[in-house]
Design an enzyme around this catalytic site. Structure first.
Site, short mmCIF file in Angstrom:
data_model
loop_
_atom_site.label_atom_id
_atom_site.label_comp_id
_atom_site.label_asym_id
_atom_site.label_seq_id
_atom_site.Cartn_x
_atom_site.Cartn_y
_atom_site.Cartn_z
N ASP A 59 -7.19 4.07 -4.32
CA ASP A 59 -7.79 3.91 -3.00
C ASP A 59 -8.43 5.28 -2.69
O ASP A 59 -8.71 6.04 -3.62
CB ASP A 59 -6.75 3.50 -1.95
N LYS A 103 0.86 -1.18 0.00
CA LYS A 103 0.00 0.00 0.00
C LYS A 103 0.89 1.22 0.00
O LYS A 103 1.99 1.19 0.56
CB LYS A 103 -0.88 0.03 1.26
P1 NDP Z 1 -13.05 7.48 -2.53
O1 NDP Z 1 -12.00 8.49 -2.31
O2 NDP Z 1 -13.64 7.31 -3.88
O3 NDP Z 1 -14.26 7.74 -1.54
C1 NDP Z 1 -14.05 7.79 -0.16
C2 NDP Z 1 -15.34 8.17 0.51
O4 NDP Z 1 -15.21 8.02 1.91
C3 NDP Z 1 -15.66 9.64 0.28
O5 NDP Z 1 -17.06 9.79 0.31
C4 NDP Z 1 -14.99 10.31 1.46
O6 NDP Z 1 -15.56 11.56 1.82
C5 NDP Z 1 -15.25 9.30 2.56
N1 NDP Z 1 -14.18 9.38 3.55
C6 NDP Z 1 -12.86 9.27 3.34
N2 NDP Z 1 -12.19 9.44 4.49
C7 NDP Z 1 -13.11 9.67 5.42
C8 NDP Z 1 -13.03 9.93 6.79
N3 NDP Z 1 -11.86 9.99 7.43
N4 NDP Z 1 -14.20 10.09 7.47
C9 NDP Z 1 -15.40 10.05 6.82
N5 NDP Z 1 -15.53 9.82 5.51
C10 NDP Z 1 -14.41 9.64 4.83
O7 NDP Z 1 -12.44 6.11 -2.00
P2 NDP Z 1 -12.96 4.62 -2.26
O8 NDP Z 1 -14.42 4.59 -2.44
O9 NDP Z 1 -12.08 4.03 -3.28
O10 NDP Z 1 -12.57 3.92 -0.87
C11 NDP Z 1 -13.48 3.77 0.21
C12 NDP Z 1 -13.02 2.64 1.11
O11 NDP Z 1 -12.96 1.43 0.37
C13 NDP Z 1 -11.62 2.81 1.71
O12 NDP Z 1 -11.60 2.23 2.99
C14 NDP Z 1 -10.74 1.99 0.78
O13 NDP Z 1 -9.55 1.57 1.41
C15 NDP Z 1 -11.67 0.84 0.49
N6 NDP Z 1 -11.39 0.06 -0.71
C16 NDP Z 1 -11.31 0.66 -1.94
C17 NDP Z 1 -11.06 -0.11 -3.06
C18 NDP Z 1 -11.04 0.48 -4.42
O14 NDP Z 1 -10.93 -0.29 -5.37
N7 NDP Z 1 -11.15 1.77 -4.61
C19 NDP Z 1 -10.84 -1.56 -2.96
C20 NDP Z 1 -11.04 -2.10 -1.64
C21 NDP Z 1 -11.29 -1.30 -0.57
P3 NDP Z 1 -14.87 12.93 1.33
O15 NDP Z 1 -15.34 13.12 -0.07
O16 NDP Z 1 -15.39 13.94 2.29
O17 NDP Z 1 -13.40 12.74 1.43
O1 2IT Z 2 -7.85 -1.87 -0.69
C1 2IT Z 2 -7.81 -2.32 -1.84
O2 2IT Z 2 -7.94 -3.54 -2.07
C2 2IT Z 2 -7.62 -1.38 -2.94
N1 2IT Z 2 -7.57 -0.18 -2.71
C3 2IT Z 2 -7.44 -1.90 -4.34
C4 2IT Z 2 -6.03 -2.36 -4.58
C5 2IT Z 2 -5.72 -2.72 -6.00
O3 2IT Z 2 -4.53 -3.00 -6.23
O4 2IT Z 2 -6.58 -2.75 -6.87
#
Ligand code: NDP
Ligand code: 2IT
Length: 444
Positions: free
Chosen positions: A164, A124
């Site tokens: 992420d 990461k």
């Molecule tokens: P995005 O940046 O697209 O969206 C994140 C969302 O969560 C936004 O709405 C953001 O609000 C909110 N957020 C972020 N930090 C905080 C915080 N500290 N408190 C409250 N709300 C918060 O990210 P993703 O959708 O990609 O990721 C969301 C989660 O999913 C994370 O935990 C990530 O690690 C996990 N994940 C993502 C993957 C991927 O493929 N993208 C794969 C597997 C897991 P704001 O707009 O205000 O920042």
């Molecule tokens: O938390 C996760 O699994 C991710 N943010 C996606 C990682 C990836 O390599 O697609």
């Protein structure tokens, strides 16, 4: 191996890293018995070599903002373990990013990636840069400066980053472009790329869709139909959006979304049209979820998370530790039947204990959100073949992978009374694969 001793050692060696300690504690506690059935593991001190990252790169990132001011941020890449494949995992841009948060995420990623059946190690990276309020030009210059610090330690066969929090298709595109220029190669060194330059179809959808596929498998064990179920979703970014899209396709009713400022509750349900508004608001205008409430005249609660609302299913999809013990107790009191984690480690250990003692269907992120990295793995395959598959082909593989992860969780996590402890199941299944690979490669 005694899990408490492993934790004491980590806390002494790496003080002030609470998220890293939290993630390690959950895993070592659930694998303790299985580990101790293998004296060869202890002889090889496998546990310390498994919980401490292989390498951590850190560097200063210097960039110039629109006003001409020179700005600095910190950049990191935690390469946790490459026993089963090249390091693989996302990049996070958020003001809260710290070595502790990236170490927890890289550790989790190692087990998650092992569950996918694909050959990927765990890593990461990220920066304390906050994309919030930044212009497109600032984001591009930051991404380019970040890659200047990173590019020598990544590559198609060494370490393949992706997105992420704060890193989506736009940022991956800018990072890939800079990498391509510096390395003088066109390879699949990032995943989540634009579809015109090697990005897999379904990668943007994969984490959210995958989480719902996993949820369906859990509901099947209790003969529960998802149709008509009210769903509490947190976040409003990539994972939350495609979770809602799949829920709607299956006849479920998402009623909440959130961001770091607050949450909205739409009791009539977030329809397809309303979801399109959210996607435009968040992905194009980079607005706030509050504006949804203004557009559709529903409730907006600033400074809170959606867990006090009534719902059948919770799909936390924002960030770590967003469900605490009180939230979990409220969810249970309100009759929640399943919690499936789109985010990484969104539930505190106390919250998990509440779900499990109430025999709620509860899936930890490393199992339920593995769809994103799975399709990243499939993107790597397509890039290596210099070929691309149809959306249907990728979606079918994603479904199969999520069902397979579920099956493994049941195999290793079913308890005496029939309750499936998905935490234990995912941790043991992931651990055994990585442990066998490490043992096979000697002491490194
Ligand atoms: P995005 O940046 O697209 O969206 C994140 C969302 O969560 C936004 O709405 C953001 O609000 C909110 N957020 C972020 N930090 C905080 C915080 N500290 N408190 C409250 N709300 C918060 O990210 P993703 O959708 O990609 O990721 C969301 C989660 O999913 C994370 O935990 C990530 O690690 C996990 N994940 C993502 C993957 C991927 O493929 N993208 C794969 C597997 C897991 P704001 O707009 O205000 O920042
Ligand atoms: O938390 C996760 O699994 C991710 N943010 C996606 C990682 C990836 O390599 O697609």
């Amino acid at each position: 191996m005694k899990s408490s001793e492993v934790l004491d050692l980590l806390k002494r060696r790496f003080p002030n890293e609470p998220e890293y300690h939290q993630a390690v504690e959950e895993v070592v506690e659930s694998i303790e018995d299985v580990y101790n059935e293998h004296p060869e593991f202890e002889k090889a001190n496998l546990i310390e070599r498994l919980v401490i990252p292989d390498k951590i790169h850190s560097f200063r990132v210097t960039w110039i903002d629109d006003k001409g001011n020179v700005q600095t941020n910190m950049g990191y890449r935690v390469q946790h373990n490459n026993a089963i494949g090249p390091y693989k995992g996302g990049i996070r841009f958020h003001a809260s990013v710290s070595p502790s948060i990236l170490k927890f995420l890289a550790f989790e990623q190692t087990f998650k990636n092992a569950l996918t059946t694909l050959p990927m190690g765990g890593a990461k990276g990220g920066s304390d840069f906050s994309p919030r309020g930044k212009s497109d030009g600032e984001v591009m210059r930051f991404c380019q400066a970040f890659v200047e610090g990173l590019w020598r330690v990544i590559g198609p066969n060494t370490d393949v980053p992706a997105g992420d929090i704060g890193v989506g298709g736009r940022e991956v595109g800018y990072m890939f472009g800079k990498y391509k220029k510096l390395a003088e190669e066109f390879t699949g060194t990032f995943t989540g790329k634009g579809r015109e330059f090697g990005g897999s179809l379904i990668r943007p959808e994969a984490t959210g869709y995958g989480n719902v596929y996993f949820l369906l498998e859990m509901l099947k064990t209790r003969n529960i139909d998802i149709k008509g179920k009210k769903c509490l979703v947190s976040g409003s970014g990539n994972v939350a959006q495609y979770t809602c899209e799949k829920l709607l396709e299956l006849g479920a009713i998402p009623v909440t979304l959130s961001d770091s400022d607050g949450y909205i509750h739409d009791p009539d349900g977030i329809t397809k049209e309303k979801l399109e508004f959210v996607m435009e608001l968040k992905n194009l205008y980079r607005g706030r979820i509050r504006e949804y409430a203004e557009e559709y005249g529903c409730k907006y609660v600033p400074g809170a998370r959606p867990w006090a609302e009534k719902g059948d299913i919770a799909l936390p999809s924002a960030t770590q530790n967003e469900i605490d013990q009180t939230d979990a107790e409220t969810l249970v009191k309100n009759g929640v039947i399943a919690v499936s984690e789109g985010a990484n480690m969104p539930s505190t250990p106390e919250a998990i204990a509440v779900f499990q003692s109430n025999k709620i269907l509860y899936a930890p992120g490393k199992a339920a959100n593995a769809g994103g990295v799975s399709v990243s793995g499939l993107e790597m395959t397509q890039n290596s073949e210099r070929y691309s598959w149809s959306a249907e082909q990728v979606d079918e593989k994603l479904r199969w992978i999520m069902a397979n992860i579920h099956e493994n969780c049941v195999k290793y996590g079913k308890e005496g009374d029939g309750y499936v402890n998905y935490v234990k199941g995912a941790n043991i299944a992931g651990f055994m694969k990585v442990a066998k690979a490490m043992m096979g490669q000697g002491i490194l």
